[in-house]
Design an enzyme around this catalytic site. Sequence first.
Site, short mmCIF file in Angstrom:
data_model
loop_
_atom_site.label_atom_id
_atom_site.label_comp_id
_atom_site.label_asym_id
_atom_site.label_seq_id
_atom_site.Cartn_x
_atom_site.Cartn_y
_atom_site.Cartn_z
N TYR A 204 0.86 -1.17 0.00
CA TYR A 204 0.00 0.00 0.00
C TYR A 204 0.91 1.23 0.00
O TYR A 204 1.73 1.39 0.91
CB TYR A 204 -0.89 0.04 1.25
CG TYR A 204 -1.92 -1.07 1.32
CD1 TYR A 204 -3.24 -0.83 0.95
CD2 TYR A 204 -1.58 -2.34 1.79
CE1 TYR A 204 -4.20 -1.83 1.04
CE2 TYR A 204 -2.53 -3.36 1.88
CZ TYR A 204 -3.84 -3.09 1.50
OH TYR A 204 -4.78 -4.10 1.58
N PRO A 296 -12.30 -0.27 -0.85
CA PRO A 296 -11.47 -1.48 -0.96
C PRO A 296 -10.16 -1.44 -0.17
O PRO A 296 -9.48 -2.45 -0.08
CB PRO A 296 -11.20 -1.58 -2.46
CG PRO A 296 -11.36 -0.18 -2.97
CD PRO A 296 -12.41 0.45 -2.12
N LYS A 300 -11.88 -5.58 2.59
CA LYS A 300 -12.87 -6.08 3.54
C LYS A 300 -14.22 -6.45 2.93
O LYS A 300 -15.07 -7.01 3.62
CB LYS A 300 -13.09 -5.03 4.65
CG LYS A 300 -11.89 -4.80 5.53
CD LYS A 300 -11.46 -6.08 6.22
CE LYS A 300 -10.28 -5.87 7.14
NZ LYS A 300 -9.78 -7.15 7.70
#
Length: 403
Positions: A204, A296, A300
């Site tokens: 990320y 997103p 989850k």
Amino acid sequence: MQSINTKVAIVGGGPSGLLLGQLLAKQGIDNIIIERVSSDYVLGRIRAGILEQGSVDLLHEAGVNERMDKEGHVHEGFDIAYYGKRYRIDINKLTNGKTVMCYGQTEVTRDLMEARAAKGLTTYYQSSDVELHELKTDQPYVTFKHNDEVYKLNCDYIAGCDGFHGVSRKSIPADQRTEFERVYPFGWLGVLSDTPPVSDELIYAKTKRGFALASMRSATRSRYYLQVPLSDKVENWSDEAFWQELKMRLPADAAEKLVTGPSIEKSIAPLRSFVCEPMQYGRLFLVGDAAHIVPPTGAKGLNLAASDVSTLFRLLLKVYNEDDQDAVSRYSEIALRRVWQTERFSWWMSNMLHEFKDDPVNIQDAKIFERFMKSELDFYLNHEEGQKVIAMQYVGLPYEEVL
């Protein structure tokens, strides 16, 4: 009109409806699925690929784990790149041995479809004019059209697994439901490619150019995302432009390893946080995206649907196996506790990792918000206690006991 009977009518043949149907069937509880589109269309939907431990356990319970166990990739952590600096969240260490599974939602759906077909269970694909009736009585039913014939499906209960745009939530009178929604000022441009992933675990990335995510579906198939304005169009992005922008947002060492290639799917998904309360109305129960949507960030969506399925399944077991007719009245209360906890985590991750320069707010508010988010990241990434909080929620909070 042809009349048919079942115990549980499931509206929606995506992964949540299929999983509920499989679990019920294993316990001898009859169910019929009604789906608006074809099975090929359902399988063509490109969705997330990270499964919490609870979802993995539920798929084992449903008996559809064989291919997942062989082909899925266990992830013990993931990276957050914060303006170029990488932090590894060691979820295995921080949660005392828990992990997540990388296994695409398309593959989960395929496994569930094959298991349902093998059992000879009934699914009406490409059904239209679906309507729900007598929801506040003990004799609800569903009407629909299939192959030019009109059907009346009599049942004990209806599970609304037909997504955000489906008929189930809209069947609850507007004055009987409350909807909470936060629409984010950006979307995710996603590309699927038959290229090896840039990393064995997810990355990320927060950058001044916007958020990026390096994900995977297998050792040879990758899924990448870029934060883009809501006004952007897929047509504005050639494959070359996407790869070039992704390289600028990934950490330098990851960008050097990036293997590019033609996209096999490309789309822009808007981000929203959405919850409908309550999640039940009479003998109708909302499951998954019919009741809630999460951004997103944190993967989850499917996992939250799986926890809904688990809760409803166990309450229905109490009805049919223990003759506890009041058990299902607890569904919304139990499910919503986990829904709001998960919504908060996805909202929090989205706030921390995205750039909000396009948010239509007062510029001074935007500057303050950015400083708050920087402080959040500094604390949570640089302290083990903060990383534990992220890891605990990333692997998924435990399912609540159904008493």
